[in-house]
Scaffold this active site. Structure first.
Site, PDB file in Angstrom:
ATOM      1  N   HIS A 120       0.817  -1.218   0.000  1.00 36.02           N
ATOM      2  CA  HIS A 120       0.000   0.000   0.000  1.00 36.02           C
ATOM      3  C   HIS A 120       0.853   1.271   0.000  1.00 36.02           C
ATOM      4  CE1 HIS A 120       0.527  -0.016   4.496  1.00 36.02           C
ATOM      5  NE2 HIS A 120       0.455   1.284   4.322  1.00 36.02           N
ATOM      6  N   ASP A 131       0.038  -7.499   1.312  1.00 34.33           N
ATOM      7  CA  ASP A 131       0.540  -6.141   1.530  1.00 34.33           C
ATOM      8  C   ASP A 131       2.065  -6.111   1.569  1.00 34.33           C
ATOM      9  OD1 ASP A 131       0.246  -3.414   1.789  1.00 34.33           O
ATOM     10  OD2 ASP A 131       0.105  -3.457   3.973  1.00 34.33           O
ATOM     11  N   SER A 147       4.556   2.484   8.055  1.00 37.60           N
ATOM     12  CA  SER A 147       4.191   1.357   7.200  1.00 37.60           C
ATOM     13  C   SER A 147       5.383   0.902   6.363  1.00 37.60           C
ATOM     14  CB  SER A 147       3.053   1.741   6.267  1.00 37.60           C
ATOM     15  OG  SER A 147       1.865   1.934   6.990  1.00 37.60           O
TER      16      SER A 147
END
Length: 490
Positions: A132, A162, A233
């Site tokens: 992402h 992911d 992230s």
């Protein structure tokens, strides 16, 4: 607790007595449990930061926007990354201005920017991050801790896990050491390094809160209480041996900020995906063609399974390996190649990791007994749109049963459409059956682990049931099946 004022009066009675009292007090403090109990030292992360820190990178992305935006593009890139990750609509900019391109010129058009973290997999420039983080990016820049900046390209990204791999043109880079996530213990100290809110090389620490946490995603996550925020992230989760054991991917927060719960992708799964991305640019997964649901404790007890485990087959795709092998709606898959399916989410993970074209042996619980079924695994493709099946009204008058159900036989056309050999269609539901959720149009294919053939047989079976005990029926509703427990009135 003794105060200074409470001790000084004894000293006034003479040097000898004062010395004796002081000795007694010193001995008491020396042998008291409170004095003997030494506090356990907290871990020192300084060496880990020096060891792993140079392997962590900052990732900045930009995406060209096709039409002028009044929202999102001009906000803080880390806040925007949060909205993008969790699917929250981006609020309008308070000033209503349209963001401009990277160089500030009109020709560039508006751009959406994002920011995340990553870590160096290999010395020759492969970097791992979240899918992402790089999703939709037209340009990608990787900045090392020594401030060197490289333009990067996406080697491959897998939305299901992911995980993404990007490449920069550099050599001699400090690669991380990969650890075994299976060795992690709940309560173990772990550390994260990343760029929350653009603050590069930020270190946070905490403990492993849980393992194998199923959040509905394709992978079981590592849950920690390490502070993770937008921009973290794709950064590494590191154990006390300086090994990367996970990729920080998600947080749970009702407010949008860190709330003490964060999730990381286990490194063994991430490495398997990354290897495929590096070799072929995509991930190949297996499939068998079933739709599944969890098995509840109530259903497991009522059908004789013993405990809630396995994956309940709610539907079988036409022409799929499962249909060809004889898997039926209502089956519960409890093992694959000897590996237990503890919960429904285990099945797609195990089958997905199976090489397409290979054989798989499934142990299936069906009508009170287990059965071994062998089938060939095929490659997972994009989901195809499927219309829901409908059932036409049967002309026969419904027959009332002792379960509070009015049922009719299926017509030949309905059997062909539903691909069923037998069963009864519910025309009305009263009392306990209605409370259990049964309704007109449902098709019952099993009653108390016995296959239903027609109304006559169903009525006879229902009449023999102990009316003081709950009974389980397998219900087909459209393309889906599920077990329903009908409980007697109390």
């Amino acid at each position: 607790m003794l105060s200074l004022s409470s001790v000084t009066p004894f000293k006034s009675r003479g040097p000898l007595l004062g010395a004796l009292l002081a000795s007694v007090m010193a001995f008491t403090l020396a042998v008291s449990p409170a004095a003997q109990a030494q506090p356990k030292g907290l871990p020192d992360f300084t060496e880990l930061v020096e060891q792993v820190g140079p392997s962590v990178v900052n990732i900045k992305t930009s995406e060209r926007v096709k039409s002028p935006l009044r929202s999102g593009g001009g906000m803080d890139p880390n806040v925007e990354e949060f909205f993008k990750r969790f699917g929250i609509p981006m609020p309008n900019r308070p000033d209503g201005r349209t963001p401009r391109g990277g160089n500030g010129g009109d020709d560039d058009g508006p751009q959406r920017r994002g920011e995340g973290s990553g870590f160096i997999l290999t010395a020759d420039g492969y970097v791992m991050t979240n899918a992402h983080v790089v999703d939709g990016a037209d340009e990608l820049w990787v900045t090392l801790t020594d401030k060197r900046k490289f333009k990067a390209k996406v080697v491959g990204a897998d939305a299901r896990t992911d995980v993404a791999v990007v490449k920069i043109d550099a050599t001699g880079l400090p690669a991380v050491k990969i650890g075994d996530a299976n060795r992690l213990k709940v309560g173990e100290w772990v550390m994260a390094i990343g760029s929350p809110f653009g603050l590069e090389s930020t270190v946070t620490a905490g403990i492993v809160s849980a393992k194998q946490r199923d959040t509905g995603q394709y992978l079981p996550f590592i849950q920690t209480d390490v502070a993770i925020n937008p921009g973290n992230s794709g950064g590494p989760l590191i154990n006390m041996r300086g090994e990367v054991v996970g990729i920080n991917s998600q947080i749970y927060s009702p407010s949008g900020g860190y709330a003490g719960i964060s999730f990381a992708i286990p490194m063994d799964e991430a490495t398997r995906v990354a290897d495929q991305l590096r070799n072929g640019g995509r991930v190949i997964r297996g499939r068998i063609g079933v739709r599944i649901a969890p098995v509840t404790e109530e259903v497991a007890e009522s059908i004789g399974l013993g405990k809630p485990m396995g994956a309940l087959v709610q539907g079988v795709e036409p022409g799929s390996p499962a249909e060809k092998a004889g898997i039926e709606a209502g089956d519960i898959i409890v093992k694959v190649d000897g590996r237990a399916i503890e919960k429904a989410g285990d099945l797609p993970r195990i089958i997905g990791a199976t090489k397409p074209g290979s054989k798989a042996s499934l142990q299936v619980f069906r009508r009170g007994s287990t059965k071994e079924i062998s089938l060939s695994v095929v490659e997972l493709e994009a989901d195809k749109a499927r219309g829901s099946s409908s059932t036409e009204s049967a002309p026969a008058s419904p027959v009332k049963t002792t379960l509070g159900l009015g049922v009719v036989d299926l017509t030949d056309a309905q059997k062909r459409e539903l691909k069923l050999k037998g069963g009864v269609r519910v025309e009305s539901a009263d009392g306990a059956a209605a409370r259990a959720g049964l309704r007109e149009g449902d098709v019952i294919t099993l009653l108390d682990n016995t296959e239903v053939i027609d109304v006559k047989q169903f009525t006879a079976l229902a009449a023999k049931l102990d009316k003081s005990k709950p009974v389980t029926v397998l219900v087909r509703r459209g393309d889906w099946v599920n077990y329903v427990v009908i409980r007697p009135s109390r």
